[in-house]
Design a protein around this motif. Structure first.
Motif, mmCIF file in Angstrom:
data_model
loop_
_atom_site.group_PDB
_atom_site.id
_atom_site.type_symbol
_atom_site.label_atom_id
_atom_site.label_comp_id
_atom_site.label_asym_id
_atom_site.label_seq_id
_atom_site.Cartn_x
_atom_site.Cartn_y
_atom_site.Cartn_z
ATOM 1 N N GLY A 1 0.540 -1.228 -0.029
ATOM 2 C CA GLY A 1 -0.086 0.024 -0.040
ATOM 3 C C GLY A 1 0.839 1.379 -0.134
ATOM 4 N N ILE A 2 0.245 2.236 0.435
ATOM 5 C CA ILE A 2 0.913 3.490 0.622
ATOM 6 C C ILE A 2 2.003 3.626 1.565
ATOM 7 N N GLU A 3 3.093 4.279 1.212
ATOM 8 C CA GLU A 3 4.313 4.517 2.126
ATOM 9 C C GLU A 3 4.756 5.622 1.985
ATOM 10 N N THR A 4 4.861 6.481 3.189
ATOM 11 C CA THR A 4 5.262 7.757 2.863
ATOM 12 C C THR A 4 6.321 8.209 3.916
ATOM 13 N N GLU A 5 7.216 9.203 3.451
ATOM 14 C CA GLU A 5 8.333 9.634 4.127
ATOM 15 C C GLU A 5 8.509 10.996 4.223
ATOM 16 N N GLN A 6 8.881 11.458 5.527
ATOM 17 C CA GLN A 6 9.088 12.839 5.638
ATOM 18 C C GLN A 6 10.237 13.497 4.985
ATOM 19 N N ILE A 7 10.281 14.486 4.214
ATOM 20 C CA ILE A 7 11.110 15.503 3.669
ATOM 21 C C ILE A 7 11.012 16.961 4.430
ATOM 22 N N SER A 8 12.018 17.097 5.446
ATOM 23 C CA SER A 8 12.125 18.536 5.769
ATOM 24 C C SER A 8 13.031 19.381 5.119
ATOM 25 N N MET A 9 12.909 20.713 5.079
ATOM 26 C CA MET A 9 13.609 21.771 4.778
ATOM 27 C C MET A 9 13.928 22.900 5.384
ATOM 28 N N ILE A 10 15.088 23.420 5.396
ATOM 29 C CA ILE A 10 15.134 24.650 5.983
ATOM 30 C C ILE A 10 15.606 25.621 4.969
ATOM 31 N N ILE B 1 -11.681 -1.973 -0.056
ATOM 32 C CA ILE B 1 -11.665 -1.114 1.279
ATOM 33 C C ILE B 1 -10.382 -1.043 1.698
ATOM 34 N N GLY B 2 -9.523 -1.978 1.455
ATOM 35 C CA GLY B 2 -8.032 -1.630 1.720
ATOM 36 C C GLY B 2 -7.360 -0.502 0.968
ATOM 37 N N LEU B 3 -7.762 -0.344 -0.334
ATOM 38 C CA LEU B 3 -7.552 0.624 -1.114
ATOM 39 C C LEU B 3 -7.876 1.925 -0.619
ATOM 40 N N LYS B 4 -9.225 1.934 -0.251
ATOM 41 C CA LYS B 4 -10.030 3.182 0.268
ATOM 42 C C LYS B 4 -9.193 3.717 1.243
ATOM 43 N N ARG B 5 -8.643 2.806 2.305
ATOM 44 C CA ARG B 5 -7.961 3.329 3.467
ATOM 45 C C ARG B 5 -6.398 3.590 3.003
ATOM 46 N N GLU B 6 -5.772 3.007 1.889
ATOM 47 C CA GLU B 6 -4.753 3.973 1.564
ATOM 48 C C GLU B 6 -4.920 5.113 0.936
ATOM 49 N N ILE B 7 -5.915 5.318 0.384
ATOM 50 C CA ILE B 7 -6.211 6.674 -0.109
ATOM 51 C C ILE B 7 -6.374 7.549 0.889
ATOM 52 N N ILE B 8 -6.997 7.174 1.846
ATOM 53 C CA ILE B 8 -7.258 8.043 2.994
ATOM 54 C C ILE B 8 -5.984 8.524 3.704
ATOM 55 N N PHE B 9 -4.865 7.658 3.577
ATOM 56 C CA PHE B 9 -3.477 8.021 4.190
ATOM 57 C C PHE B 9 -2.712 8.844 3.179
ATOM 58 N N MET B 10 -2.834 8.608 1.794
ATOM 59 C CA MET B 10 -2.388 9.311 0.770
ATOM 60 C C MET B 10 -2.752 11.011 0.890
ATOM 61 N N ARG B 11 -4.398 10.806 1.103
ATOM 62 C CA ARG B 11 -5.116 12.262 1.343
ATOM 63 C C ARG B 11 -4.165 13.116 2.381
ATOM 64 N N LYS B 12 -3.918 12.339 3.511
ATOM 65 C CA LYS B 12 -3.492 12.968 4.679
ATOM 66 C C LYS B 12 -2.125 13.483 4.406
ATOM 67 N N SER B 13 -1.418 12.932 3.609
ATOM 68 C CA SER B 13 -0.088 13.360 3.228
ATOM 69 C C SER B 13 -0.133 14.371 2.272
ATOM 70 N N VAL B 14 -0.949 14.529 1.289
ATOM 71 C CA VAL B 14 -0.966 15.675 0.226
ATOM 72 C C VAL B 14 -1.864 16.609 0.627
ATOM 73 N N TRP B 15 -2.977 16.655 1.363
ATOM 74 C CA TRP B 15 -3.847 17.561 1.273
ATOM 75 C C TRP B 15 -3.102 18.856 2.076
ATOM 76 N N PRO B 16 -2.424 18.804 3.086
ATOM 77 C CA PRO B 16 -1.865 19.962 4.019
ATOM 78 C C PRO B 16 -0.949 20.610 2.696
ATOM 79 N N LEU B 17 -0.428 19.997 2.021
ATOM 80 C CA LEU B 17 0.679 20.646 1.010
ATOM 81 C C LEU B 17 0.132 21.574 0.231
ATOM 82 N N ARG B 18 -1.044 21.860 -0.037
ATOM 83 C CA ARG B 18 -2.090 22.696 -0.726
ATOM 84 C C ARG B 18 -1.707 23.843 0.003
ATOM 85 N N GLU B 19 -1.946 24.027 1.397
ATOM 86 C CA GLU B 19 -1.638 25.421 2.010
ATOM 87 C C GLU B 19 -0.215 25.731 2.356
ATOM 88 N N VAL B 20 0.580 24.609 1.964
ATOM 89 C CA VAL B 20 1.943 25.032 2.151
ATOM 90 C C VAL B 20 2.300 25.921 0.927
#
Lengths: 357, 357, 357, 357, 357
Positions: free
Chosen positions: A126-135, A218-237
């Motif tokens: 499924g979805i795997e995410t990795e944090q990228i921090s930048m200064i 249902i599993g994919l739906k869940r993965e999509i929820i996780f992806m959404r969480k990672s992408v959605w706030p980038l909009r504000e950024v």
């Protein structure tokens, strides 16, 4: 296991003073952190891996732009060392090593702290995410990768080495743009992979509903929820970067950040579309089950309706009453067969009319 | 019982003038309220339990910062006494003892009144929350705990005693940050416990749907609703603190409150994710039931379709007609068996093709 | 009947000029309107029922505050008389007698017109609401009640007579606060009653799903929708009062209106929670039905699977073929019983394994 | 195939520097791009296809207005050439050839970049969209069509040639209005076609629910989601044009853009309505399945309830007990028939009462 | 048919220049447009139907207020003539004759263009709406009705003739208020009619779920969607009028427009309530179907469980084994009956316990 560990990092820190550095990466990686430095100007570019990390890597005082990239966040001491070198706020250091941050942008005046999340999709995990921090500061960019997946920044480096595009001739904010752009480009790859996965599911579902398919939907739906969480706030950024409220963001780069903003919205659009598609598939699945039960019931009813009366009839002539005139008829047996065949045909006709057959 | 008592406190107060102090805590605790005082500066720290509560505990007039913590709210007179000592608005006193407040922030100019809710999760009792009220003024902080669960503030005290972190060298607003941070850290622990509970449910559901699992899914969904009610408004509280509209919030602390704001959003994200997961499980459950019924029906239909015709056939040869030529055939019985076995095999084949077997 | 009459009042007025006074109360009450006057100052309080309603009740020109309360709105002429006396806008009079207003606040400069709705809950009749209109001016308050339910303002009056609280020493806006507070306190009582009702439903549902319970769940959901309509807009009303845009609202009272605002949000929270609880119950109900059908089907299938083959078998040996060797065996009958018992046991074992038994 | 290719374009660009021109059109069309130029003033109009595309087409320096329309985007070099000629931002060129943009408006100061999407609906292929990009500058308009579907701009050209309407006498912003208006008019045609399709579905559904209809309902729902994605953002685009923040938009044209804004909202309204209609149809479908199963079950139950007892009865008199008095009765057989007929009639009556027949 | 024609009007205009007048009314009415003029002042009132429509009806230059009402929009030339007379924007004329506009308000400076929709509800045809367009200028009001339904403005005219209310003594904006008020009053009538219809449905549903009721529920839901579309945007229209941004709206009238705004919200509230009620009915319907199937299954299971074993038993004693001791017992037959009756009673008892009977 994945789900369980999702919030472990945070709670294991409860009670510690703010700014305490505890690496909470989900996926332990062996080996130590890798630090690579790149200084560039339109004329020249210099790449090296610093030997001695006890001293601070110089990032200021030249007209060149310096990009320090750290891969792997196990070495908490290293991060603290960076913090001391560049006077970073302790909460930033905490956020860098605690890799369950939502994408966000924090303007500290002298520098901007940006968190984004790289996303990968595998059919099995499924979805795997990795944090990228930048200064992002004047003339320099520090970037921190968890270093689980392959390096998405390599294409950017290639372009810089080749001197292609405008990246060498612009400020560090354009480099930040380049990195975030690489991350967002990765989202499109994920969407495409998901698209294929969804299509496969659709084809399988067309063959017939199985509990297995349902679990995958249902599993994919869940993965999509996780992806959404990672992408959605980038909009504000990216919206904040596009507005260019910080003096670190030049007008030239703002246009590019607007482009990323557009892409982010396109990705979110795509995610919403998948959600809708999956909901449609779920509806299809549930009604298929209903349809099947209906079909099975019809079959049983047809069989029952034909044979229950016939069995009753033959039962009648199996009775042992003294006087049963039909039994005496020479062709009684054959006449009964005639009646039974006629009865069956009538019923079949009836069911055909009712469209049960 | 829990649900029923949820609004009792409020309604039992109907008709009383505003500012009337009636403790409406859900969980009666024996014993009296405990008051502990801590005065600190970067140099020294002094902890004591005041002997004589008739006199006001001094909280002003020194360069030290004073933290007065009250645990247990049964002693309404004590709360009134505090109100008189420090000139608190009667509505604040009412809100402190009426422990069903939503998290909120009220700026009274000279001091800020903050309400937050601690949350605990137990597999059997579900979510339990406890109101924490704080009055943040220049150089002092008053905090009031219902005192049901263990003291979440102990780690903060430990840090202060040890002089770790910046807490001793900053103003009372940073102390408020420390306490709220401790509360929010507790939320992550709850999320983690819930995560394990959800995972257990998923495993059990995978084995087969039972009415028991359904009840637990719906029960957990309800608990999550209650948790959401306790956490969601904290977002506005911390956002207000981050904006730093009050002169009591220093710029240094604002960065920290932004951190709590981030954490709060992360917790809300987590809660939403659980809701989505549980909805997925509910879908899975419902369709499993449908699938099972379908399976049972298929089985019955297969059995019926095989045996109803056979029973009819043997009924035919049990009839007592005078003239039934088949009965006279020497091997008629065995021929019939042959026909019946063939018929059964054909039907089984048919069902295999239809994937009903 | 309730639903049908819900919009009758409005439509029966179609075609009349605006400002036409037609009482559209849902529940006709016998008797005439009751007018009671209370003038008070910190020092003294005077209550009376005016004998002669042809003359205007003086509400201005003294330092005392005057509260005129009208109970019962059948006497349209009386309302018009009030309008003439105090120069009220005709639309206000129309809104007072047309008792299907949403809660609202209208600032007319010299006075503020406030509409709120009292709510009562009865297990059998569901939610019943009553419109309370108020006109808040400098030094006076006019209030109009439909007068269906008992008087919620009596506790306020008691407090005023006893001189308890601050109500006698503050302006008329504080009196308005007192009345709205009494109304909102009533909401908590309703929430509590509903809570008990929901709990009873949950217990009954646990025993087994009946169509009756379903109707009550859906009915309660509907009642909650009606309650929500009465409470939700009050949020805006109290928010407007808290902002204190009118010069009639003193800073002292604003804090109190903020308190009501908080309570209103708490009530809305409670309503939303009930909605969620009821949705959960509906899910539980629907899946219970599915479960029951599943259970019934299993039972039928087990019975059918055991007895259809056995009946077939005994049918076989009821045939009248000339030559059936088994029939000749001396212990054939008992051997068949043995076979049949063994077959049954095997099937029962099979069903136990499948967890159908 | 459509779904799979939906995000391919984007991901195939991953790693390339921003501004790289890769045509990602979904539908490959043969042939090269077609460029047509139209210069007009109130007095005269001149149309031509430039022979030599190596030189820039002059668009400025005259009082005439120039409209350059490019159909077909395969010739990436041509697009780059246009960019060089008119000094367009590289991101614009990228967006023109990458035809999966959402509708958007970007104000670059000297010119405005507008993206809209033409929509076509075919019963078999569903929704197909085509990107239309426009660059609106002072005295000129560049438009780029993917060129899949027929040219929607022909009617606009006709009007210009005939000198009908105000289009020749106004600025290039009015021409932009004319083109967007043509696109939005196309949406109404799509809505109408969809309306017919929905109506056909409703009629078929009325005849009986089939899995085929369900697939078409869900498929149409999906198409509507895609259409929504193409139309929804246009709302913001036209709202921005209506506000007329750019100096390129004259007050005269703003009124017209408001008109398009209205039409866009009407289209969105229509789309939402279709969604609601389809949801209703889905509900109808699902409950029809439930109803049918119910009906089938009733039939089986009636048949079973009538014939199981009768079969039992005739089984009784087929037993071989030595002493069975009924068997000896001369009219026993006929009496039994009487009993059985009576029993059947009673049961039929019972089922009639229960409305199962 | 209704649905199909819903967007026909718009698409049949595709390709025409903006401002082209094509009447797209849904319901063709015979006869020509009727024009009636009313000029009034507090002192006098004059009504007439102009003989010669070739000349412009004077609407300015006197202190009287002129109201020109046009009923029937087939005569496109007439509308164009009005446009020429009063210098109306061509888009306004287009919107007047194209009667599928959403309610909206457009401020053209010298005059305001208002579109509202009258709504009628018939049990058989559902919701029918009619566009009312108004042009409100200083001292005059032009109104255009499709003229399908009876004239809702007659009561307003009556009031004006009688001189009742304030309508004669105020400006043309108050007349506009009067007309919109009449339209909104009509909504309440529709809500009431719908209320009765919903109630009838509830009663029928209580008797038992039929596919017919379901269709009516879903149909009504659809009608409500259409009504919502006609009413919802009026909220913004009246809010804009209440804000009184145009100099044409006097402060006196603003209070009245606020009243309409309130009524509009009440109507929207009512619509939402109906939606919720219908959703509840749908839930009830679906679960009723489930309940019924469950009931039918129970019945079949009970019958099957009783008679399958009994039939097996009588089958046993119908076998023709040589040696079957029970058959020889003199009272064997009666003993078997005893066993069978006992067995049946036991099973009935069992089912009673299980509450299946």
């Amino acid at each position: 296991m994945r789900r369980r560990s999702h919030y472990r990092g945070q709670s294991s820190k409860a009670g510690l003073p703010p700014g305490t550095l505890v690496h909470t990466g989900k996926l332990p990686t062996t080996g130590i952190s890798t630090v690579s430095v790149m200084t560039y100007s339109p004329q020249n570019i210099h790449e090296y891996r610093p030997d001695n990390l006890d001293q601070c890597i110089p990032i200021k005082g030249t007209s060149d732009i310096t990009w320090v990239n750290v891969e792997g966040l196990q070495d908490v001491e290293l991060i603290r060392h960076f913090g001391d070198c560049y006077g970073l706020h302790p909460l930033i250091l905490e956020d860098i090593v605690n890799t369950s941050q939502r994408p966000k942008l924090e303007d500290y005046g002298d520098y901007i702290f940006i968190v984004a999340r790289m996303v990968g999709f595998h059919k099995d995990h499924g979805i795997e995410t990795e944090q990228i921090s930048m200064i992002l500061g004047p003339g320099y960019l520090l970037s921190f990768q968890e270093g689980i997946e392959g390096d998405v920044f390599e294409p950017v480096r290639e372009r810089m080495r080749a001197g292609r595009g405008r990246i060498r001739s612009l400020e560090s904010d354009y480099l930040a743009y380049g990195l975030i752009d690489a991350i967002v480009d990765g989202y499109f790859t994920v969407l495409e992979d998901m698209g294929e996965f969804v299509e496969d599911l659709e084809e399988e579902l067309a063959e017939g509903p199985t509990q297995q398919i349902l679990k995958r939907i249902i599993g994919l739906k869940r993965e999509i929820i996780f992806m959404r969480k990672s992408v959605w706030p980038l909009r504000e950024v990216t919206a904040a970067l596009e507005r260019g409220e910080s003096k670190l963001i030049s007008d030239v780069s703002r246009v590019y950040f607007r482009d990323i903003y557009d892409h982010t919205i396109q990705v979110i659009d795509g995610i919403e579309t998948f959600r809708d598609l999956l909901s449609g598939m779920l509806d299809l699945y549930l009604s298929s089950i209903g349809n099947r039960t209906n079909e099975v019931m019809k079959f049983l009813t047809v069989i029952g309706t034909i044979f229950l009366p016939l069995t009753f009839l033959v039962g009648v002539y199996g009775m042992n009453f003294k006087h049963m005139p039909e039994l005496e008829r020479p062709n009684g047996y054959f006449e009964l067969w005639g009646v039974m065949v006629a009865l069956s045909l009538l019923m079949i006709l009836y069911f055909k009319r009712k469209r049960w057959l």
